[in-house]
Design a protein around this motif. Sequence first.
Motif, PDB file in Angstrom:
ATOM      1  N   ASN A  58       0.833  -1.208   0.000  1.00 46.83           N
ATOM      2  CA  ASN A  58       0.000   0.000   0.000  1.00 46.83           C
ATOM      3  C   ASN A  58       0.866   1.258   0.000  1.00 46.83           C
ATOM      4  O   ASN A  58       0.689   2.162  -0.834  1.00 46.83           O
ATOM      5  CB  ASN A  58      -0.914  -0.027   1.236  1.00 46.83           C
ATOM      6  N   ASN A  59       1.826   1.313   0.928  1.00 48.81           N
ATOM      7  CA  ASN A  59       2.662   2.509   1.033  1.00 48.81           C
ATOM      8  C   ASN A  59       3.634   2.628  -0.137  1.00 48.81           C
ATOM      9  O   ASN A  59       3.941   3.739  -0.584  1.00 48.81           O
ATOM     10  CB  ASN A  59       3.416   2.492   2.365  1.00 48.81           C
ATOM     11  N   HIS A  62       1.753   4.217  -2.968  1.00 53.35           N
ATOM     12  CA  HIS A  62       1.611   5.666  -2.812  1.00 53.35           C
ATOM     13  C   HIS A  62       2.944   6.374  -3.047  1.00 53.35           C
ATOM     14  O   HIS A  62       2.987   7.447  -3.649  1.00 53.35           O
ATOM     15  CB  HIS A  62       1.086   5.994  -1.416  1.00 53.35           C
ATOM     16  N   GLN A  65       3.864   7.107  -6.585  1.00 49.56           N
ATOM     17  CA  GLN A  65       3.051   8.087  -7.293  1.00 49.56           C
ATOM     18  C   GLN A  65       3.773   9.420  -7.393  1.00 49.56           C
ATOM     19  O   GLN A  65       3.437  10.264  -8.217  1.00 49.56           O
ATOM     20  CB  GLN A  65       1.711   8.309  -6.556  1.00 49.56           C
ATOM     21  N   PRO A 181      -4.153   3.439   6.173  1.00 48.40           N
ATOM     22  CA  PRO A 181      -3.340   3.963   5.061  1.00 48.40           C
ATOM     23  C   PRO A 181      -2.819   5.369   5.343  1.00 48.40           C
ATOM     24  O   PRO A 181      -3.542   6.230   5.837  1.00 48.40           O
ATOM     25  CB  PRO A 181      -4.318   3.949   3.874  1.00 48.40           C
ATOM     26  N   ASP A 182      -1.551   5.555   5.049  1.00 49.66           N
ATOM     27  CA  ASP A 182      -0.893   6.841   5.255  1.00 49.66           C
ATOM     28  C   ASP A 182      -1.282   7.785   4.126  1.00 49.66           C
ATOM     29  O   ASP A 182      -0.909   7.576   2.975  1.00 49.66           O
ATOM     30  CB  ASP A 182       0.621   6.630   5.277  1.00 49.66           C
ATOM     31  N   ARG A 183      -2.029   8.837   4.461  1.00 48.31           N
ATOM     32  CA  ARG A 183      -2.563   9.733   3.442  1.00 48.31           C
ATOM     33  C   ARG A 183      -1.710  10.978   3.240  1.00 48.31           C
ATOM     34  O   ARG A 183      -2.122  11.900   2.537  1.00 48.31           O
ATOM     35  CB  ARG A 183      -3.998  10.148   3.791  1.00 48.31           C
ATOM     36  N   ARG A 184      -0.513  11.025   3.836  1.00 46.16           N
ATOM     37  CA  ARG A 184       0.305  12.235   3.677  1.00 46.16           C
ATOM     38  C   ARG A 184       0.643  12.489   2.218  1.00 46.16           C
ATOM     39  O   ARG A 184       0.545  13.623   1.736  1.00 46.16           O
ATOM     40  CB  ARG A 184       1.596  12.101   4.501  1.00 46.16           C
ATOM     41  N   GLU A 186      -0.949  11.205  -0.406  1.00 46.95           N
ATOM     42  CA  GLU A 186      -2.189  11.460  -1.153  1.00 46.95           C
ATOM     43  C   GLU A 186      -2.590  12.922  -1.040  1.00 46.95           C
ATOM     44  O   GLU A 186      -2.953  13.553  -2.036  1.00 46.95           O
ATOM     45  CB  GLU A 186      -3.316  10.580  -0.607  1.00 46.95           C
ATOM     46  N   ARG A 187      -2.541  13.447   0.161  1.00 49.78           N
ATOM     47  CA  ARG A 187      -2.930  14.850   0.353  1.00 49.78           C
ATOM     48  C   ARG A 187      -2.010  15.780  -0.419  1.00 49.78           C
ATOM     49  O   ARG A 187      -2.452  16.791  -0.972  1.00 49.78           O
ATOM     50  CB  ARG A 187      -2.919  15.194   1.847  1.00 49.78           C
ATOM     51  N   GLU A 190      -2.939  15.679  -4.086  1.00 48.51           N
ATOM     52  CA  GLU A 190      -4.241  16.271  -4.378  1.00 48.51           C
ATOM     53  C   GLU A 190      -4.174  17.784  -4.498  1.00 48.51           C
ATOM     54  O   GLU A 190      -5.093  18.413  -5.028  1.00 48.51           O
ATOM     55  CB  GLU A 190      -5.243  15.885  -3.282  1.00 48.51           C
TER      56      GLU A 190
END
Length: 204
Positions: A58-59, A62, A65, A181-184, A186-187, A190
Amino acid sequence: MKKDRLQAFSDGFFAIIITVMVLDLKVPTGTTLRALMPLAPVFLNYALSFLYLGIYWNNHHHLLQVPMRVNGSMLWANLHLLFWLSLFPFVTGWMGSSDFAPLPSAIYGLVLLAAALAYWVLQHRIVTAQGATSRLKAALGKDWKGKLSPILYATGVLSTLWMRGIAQALYLTVALFWLIPDRRIERMLEKPSAKSSASGPGQM
């Protein structure tokens, strides 16, 4: 080099590791619940290792990306990470079949520690390639989970010398840290500024 090949190779590698790891779950000879009891330690250890691999996948997804392209140092850092993850089936099977004996539990923790450090190296190579204005560095911030995890792994390894239950509890604690999930990243992606910079020339 574009990152697509690296992502595809890594995803396939994760799938193979999980497939090999599940082969340690042997089919019981009996047809009662009693026949499943000897498999309990192996299954519990498999479940924990599966959780770890899922978290890494998962990480890792991310993380990749962020760069639009990858360089040689990123490729080697990624292979370094995959090397330690490829040892999961071996250490998982050994610890489970030994009923969580001290030495297999310590080796398991050392592999977890090495994988965590290898992931940090991969992050660092991406940050270095992006330069002083690295958005990945800004997204990670103080990265307290990334710094605390190796400490807990090392403590778990040492604790196998006197109480193996503490080691298993610490290994599980780190997994629970990363379960959400680590959304750092993703944010960061975005944000409009991140999208425009990612599509610009020279982005690593």
